[in-house]
Design a protein around this motif. Structure first.
Motif, PDB file in Angstrom:
ATOM      1  N   ASP A   1     -13.480   4.969   9.565  1.00 27.34           N
ATOM      2  CA  ASP A   1     -14.266   4.109   8.671  1.00 27.34           C
ATOM      3  C   ASP A   1     -13.341   3.261   7.811  1.00 27.34           C
ATOM      4  O   ASP A   1     -13.553   2.059   7.653  1.00 27.34           O
ATOM      5  N   LEU A   2     -12.316   3.887   7.255  1.00 26.04           N
ATOM      6  CA  LEU A   2     -11.412   3.163   6.346  1.00 26.04           C
ATOM      7  C   LEU A   2     -10.745   1.986   7.043  1.00 26.04           C
ATOM      8  O   LEU A   2     -10.583   0.922   6.461  1.00 26.04           O
ATOM      9  N   TYR A   3     -10.354   2.188   8.305  1.00 22.56           N
ATOM     10  CA  TYR A   3      -9.613   1.131   8.981  1.00 22.56           C
ATOM     11  C   TYR A   3     -10.461  -0.135   9.131  1.00 22.56           C
ATOM     12  O   TYR A   3      -9.925  -1.249   9.073  1.00 22.56           O
ATOM     13  N   VAL A   4     -11.772   0.042   9.296  1.00 24.70           N
ATOM     14  CA  VAL A   4     -12.646  -1.133   9.454  1.00 24.70           C
ATOM     15  C   VAL A   4     -12.559  -2.002   8.200  1.00 24.70           C
ATOM     16  O   VAL A   4     -12.348  -3.217   8.277  1.00 24.70           O
ATOM     17  N   SER A   5     -12.667  -1.372   7.024  1.00 21.75           N
ATOM     18  CA  SER A   5     -12.607  -2.178   5.794  1.00 21.75           C
ATOM     19  C   SER A   5     -11.185  -2.666   5.511  1.00 21.75           C
ATOM     20  O   SER A   5     -11.000  -3.761   4.972  1.00 21.75           O
ATOM     21  N   LEU A   6     -10.176  -1.866   5.907  1.00 25.04           N
ATOM     22  CA  LEU A   6      -8.796  -2.350   5.787  1.00 25.04           C
ATOM     23  C   LEU A   6      -8.616  -3.614   6.622  1.00 25.04           C
ATOM     24  O   LEU A   6      -8.072  -4.619   6.180  1.00 25.04           O
TER      25      LEU A   6
ATOM     26  N   ARG B   1       0.859  -1.191   0.000  1.00 32.23           N
ATOM     27  CA  ARG B   1       0.000   0.000   0.000  1.00 32.23           C
ATOM     28  C   ARG B   1       0.890   1.234   0.000  1.00 32.23           C
ATOM     29  O   ARG B   1       1.976   1.230   0.564  1.00 32.23           O
ATOM     30  N   THR B   2       0.385   2.298  -0.626  1.00 28.77           N
ATOM     31  CA  THR B   2       1.154   3.545  -0.732  1.00 28.77           C
ATOM     32  C   THR B   2       0.385   4.646  -0.033  1.00 28.77           C
ATOM     33  O   THR B   2      -0.832   4.755  -0.199  1.00 28.77           O
ATOM     34  N   LEU B   3       1.118   5.444   0.762  1.00 26.41           N
ATOM     35  CA  LEU B   3       0.479   6.567   1.452  1.00 26.41           C
ATOM     36  C   LEU B   3       1.181   7.853   1.039  1.00 26.41           C
ATOM     37  O   LEU B   3       2.375   8.019   1.298  1.00 26.41           O
ATOM     38  N   LEU B   4       0.452   8.738   0.368  1.00 29.65           N
ATOM     39  CA  LEU B   4       1.031  10.025  -0.030  1.00 29.65           C
ATOM     40  C   LEU B   4       0.732  11.054   1.054  1.00 29.65           C
ATOM     41  O   LEU B   4      -0.369  11.074   1.604  1.00 29.65           O
ATOM     42  N   GLU B   5       1.732  11.910   1.335  1.00 32.06           N
ATOM     43  CA  GLU B   5       1.614  12.887   2.438  1.00 32.06           C
ATOM     44  C   GLU B   5       1.695  14.307   1.883  1.00 32.06           C
ATOM     45  O   GLU B   5       2.792  14.866   1.773  1.00 32.06           O
ATOM     46  N   PRO B   6       0.553  14.923   1.531  1.00 31.23           N
ATOM     47  CA  PRO B   6       0.606  16.293   1.001  1.00 31.23           C
ATOM     48  C   PRO B   6       0.992  17.276   2.106  1.00 31.23           C
ATOM     49  O   PRO B   6       0.687  17.061   3.274  1.00 31.23           O
TER      50      PRO B   6
ATOM     51  N   LYS C   1     -10.105  -2.794  -1.461  1.00 30.72           N
ATOM     52  CA  LYS C   1      -9.250  -3.271  -2.560  1.00 30.72           C
ATOM     53  C   LYS C   1      -8.211  -2.211  -2.969  1.00 30.72           C
ATOM     54  O   LYS C   1      -7.145  -2.548  -3.476  1.00 30.72           O
ATOM     55  N   GLU C   2      -8.552  -0.921  -2.769  1.00 35.82           N
ATOM     56  CA  GLU C   2      -7.636   0.136  -3.221  1.00 35.82           C
ATOM     57  C   GLU C   2      -6.321   0.076  -2.438  1.00 35.82           C
ATOM     58  O   GLU C   2      -6.311  -0.326  -1.267  1.00 35.82           O
ATOM     59  N   THR C   3      -5.252   0.499  -3.079  1.00 37.71           N
ATOM     60  CA  THR C   3      -3.939   0.392  -2.430  1.00 37.71           C
ATOM     61  C   THR C   3      -3.224   1.733  -2.282  1.00 37.71           C
ATOM     62  O   THR C   3      -2.186   1.809  -1.654  1.00 37.71           O
ATOM     63  N   ARG C   4      -3.786   2.818  -2.864  1.00 36.57           N
ATOM     64  CA  ARG C   4      -3.079   4.108  -2.827  1.00 36.57           C
ATOM     65  C   ARG C   4      -3.922   5.133  -2.065  1.00 36.57           C
ATOM     66  O   ARG C   4      -5.073   5.379  -2.419  1.00 36.57           O
TER      67      ARG C   4
ATOM     68  N   ASP D   1      -3.012  14.374 -10.338  1.00 38.33           N
ATOM     69  CA  ASP D   1      -1.895  13.789 -11.084  1.00 38.33           C
ATOM     70  C   ASP D   1      -1.559  12.353 -10.686  1.00 38.33           C
ATOM     71  O   ASP D   1      -0.948  11.623 -11.462  1.00 38.33           O
ATOM     72  N   GLU D   2      -1.902  11.963  -9.477  1.00 37.36           N
ATOM     73  CA  GLU D   2      -1.466  10.649  -8.983  1.00 37.36           C
ATOM     74  C   GLU D   2      -2.639   9.695  -8.754  1.00 37.36           C
ATOM     75  O   GLU D   2      -2.479   8.642  -8.171  1.00 37.36           O
ATOM     76  N   GLY D   3      -3.843  10.111  -9.192  1.00 37.55           N
ATOM     77  CA  GLY D   3      -5.032   9.326  -8.895  1.00 37.55           C
ATOM     78  C   GLY D   3      -5.104   8.033  -9.692  1.00 37.55           C
ATOM     79  O   GLY D   3      -4.311   7.834 -10.617  1.00 37.55           O
ATOM     80  N   PRO D   4      -6.052   7.140  -9.372  1.00 40.50           N
ATOM     81  CA  PRO D   4      -7.017   7.333  -8.292  1.00 40.50           C
ATOM     82  C   PRO D   4      -6.388   7.104  -6.910  1.00 40.50           C
ATOM     83  O   PRO D   4      -5.659   6.145  -6.713  1.00 40.50           O
ATOM     84  N   LEU D   5      -6.720   8.038  -5.991  1.00 43.07           N
ATOM     85  CA  LEU D   5      -6.242   7.946  -4.613  1.00 43.07           C
ATOM     86  C   LEU D   5      -7.445   7.906  -3.680  1.00 43.07           C
ATOM     87  O   LEU D   5      -8.472   8.540  -3.955  1.00 43.07           O
ATOM     88  N   VAL D   6      -7.316   7.190  -2.583  1.00 41.37           N
ATOM     89  CA  VAL D   6      -8.369   7.180  -1.560  1.00 41.37           C
ATOM     90  C   VAL D   6      -7.998   8.222  -0.500  1.00 41.37           C
ATOM     91  O   VAL D   6      -6.970   8.067   0.180  1.00 41.37           O
ATOM     92  N   PRO D   7      -8.811   9.293  -0.363  1.00 38.94           N
ATOM     93  CA  PRO D   7      -8.510  10.262   0.699  1.00 38.94           C
ATOM     94  C   PRO D   7      -8.661   9.591   2.058  1.00 38.94           C
ATOM     95  O   PRO D   7      -9.578   8.782   2.263  1.00 38.94           O
ATOM     96  N   MET D   8      -7.752   9.911   2.968  1.00 47.41           N
ATOM     97  CA  MET D   8      -7.791   9.307   4.306  1.00 47.41           C
ATOM     98  C   MET D   8      -7.786  10.442   5.332  1.00 47.41           C
ATOM     99  O   MET D   8      -6.853  11.236   5.358  1.00 47.41           O
ATOM    100  N   ALA D   9      -8.839  10.533   6.140  1.00 48.62           N
ATOM    101  CA  ALA D   9      -8.913  11.611   7.139  1.00 48.62           C
ATOM    102  C   ALA D   9      -8.608  10.996   8.507  1.00 48.62           C
ATOM    103  O   ALA D   9      -7.465  10.683   8.811  1.00 48.62           O
ATOM    104  N   GLY D  10      -9.625  10.757   9.344  1.00 49.74           N
ATOM    105  CA  GLY D  10      -9.379  10.138  10.651  1.00 49.74           C
ATOM    106  C   GLY D  10      -9.158   8.643  10.552  1.00 49.74           C
ATOM    107  O   GLY D  10      -8.667   8.005  11.481  1.00 49.74           O
ATOM    108  N   CYS D  11      -9.566   8.054   9.424  1.00 47.72           N
ATOM    109  CA  CYS D  11      -9.371   6.624   9.120  1.00 47.72           C
ATOM    110  C   CYS D  11     -10.268   5.702   9.959  1.00 47.72           C
ATOM    111  O   CYS D  11     -10.086   4.490   9.936  1.00 47.72           O
TER     112      CYS D  11
END
Ligand SMILES: Cc1cc2nc3c(=O)[nH]c(=O)nc-3n(C[C@H](O)[C@H](O)[C@H](O)COP(=O)(O)OP(=O)(O)OC[C@H]3O[C@@H](n4cnc5c(N)ncnc54)[C@H](O)[C@@H]3O)c2cc1C
Length: 277
Positions: free
Chosen positions: A37-42, A8-13, A48-51, A25-35
């Protein structure tokens, strides 16, 4: 146990402009805020997304301020920020009330309003508040900003008008006249997803929004019109029952949701449900 981090890749703006450029420029990216909700599916291995794009450090998206009489809330404001904000408590107490009922303290400290909205669950607790408040969603992209009325943001179950290159950057809430109500009915007070959630403004122009009774959060516009025209509460309840389409699922039955929604309408209309202030 599925691997959570590998491959998995994590971009840090470093700034919002940087984040929007990466979304383009680097999409598709999954925005990650507090994580939260995302962490549950991770964790369940269903994501399935990796970026990913980490928004957490973008402090410019955490501000809560008044701009020309309109309350402006950044997408990265956490539920704790909403609870503690004097502006939110004074102008939109139903939003502070909703934030207080999200998960528990840990989830409130990490979970953001932008994540709650973008996650697009029909059970999200801040969603009926934003619908009843006539809020506007601010979407940002490298090409510019667009404003979408909250009631037009969702197009179907877990579907929104947000394009893949866009971020939710914030919300605008105009001044609200009337008494505000928020009521969540779940299995218990904390760490429980809503069976039915209602936010309302009772005044010259009644505004009633419900979650968990349809594929998306809804404004009960026909019920609002009936009440504004002086219908009895019994007639308004019948109108409401024709407007909602709850389902049976793991948390509740459609019949229970219908009864609760009708009862909550009567309670808030008669002022028996505690208004929030
Ligand atoms: C134990 C537990 C209890 C919970 N209880 C409740 C509850 O009672 N009520 C409730 O409503 N929710 C609850 N939730 C769900 C969750 O905590 C909230 O929805 C929270 O507000 C999500 O915010 P987040 O910042 O963590 O979002 P994230 O997990 O970071 O993201 C959620 C989704 O939104 C997208 N996203 C996030 N920010 C943006 C943005 N700025 N622009 C575009 N897309 C974005 C992500 O890509 C992802 O798809 C609970 C979750 C857990 C784990």
């Amino acid at each position: 146990m599925p691997p959570l981090i590998t491959h998995r890749t994590l971009l840090e703006p470093r700034s919002v402009a940087d984040a929007l450029r990466l979304m383009r420029d680097e999409g598709p990216l999954v925005p990650m805020a507090g994580c939260t909700d995302l962490y549950v599916s991770l964790n369940f291995g269903t994501l399935k997304e990796t970026r990913f794009l980490n928004l957490w450090r973008l402090s410019a998206l955490k501000t809560i301020e008044l701009r020309g009489g309109v309350l402006s809330i950044g997408a990265l404001a956490t539920h704790t920020d909403l609870i503690q904000s004097p502006l939110v408590r004074r102008r939109v107490p139903m939003l502070a009330a909703a934030a207080r009922e999200v998960g528990g303290v840990q989830i409130q400290n990490r979970g953001t309003i932008g994540g709650n909205v973008a996650n697009a669950s029909p059970a999200g607790d801040t969603l009926p508040v934003l619908a009843a408040a006539d809020a506007t969603v601010i979407l940002g992209s490298a090409a510019g900003t667009r404003r979408v009325p909250f009631t037009e943001f969702y197009t179907g179950y877990r579907q929104t008008v947000r394009r893949p290159d866009e971020l939710v950057v914030g919300f605008e809430i105009p001044a609200i006249r009337g008494r505000q109500y928020f009521r969540k009915v779940g299995t218990r007070a904390a760490q429980a997803i809503s069976k039915v959630v209602v936010a309302a403004v009772v005044g010259d122009r009644p505004r009633i929004a419900l979650g968990s009774v349809a594929p998306t959060v809804i404004r009960a516009t026909r019920t609002e019109a009936a009440l504004a025209a002086g219908a009895s509460i019994e007639d308004a309840q019948r109108t409401l029952l024709a407007e909602i389409a709850p389902i049976d699922d793991i948390r509740s039955t459609a019949e229970y949701r219908r009864r609760v929604a009708a009862n909550l309408l009567a309670l808030l209309w008669r002022g028996a449900s505690p208004r929030v202030e």
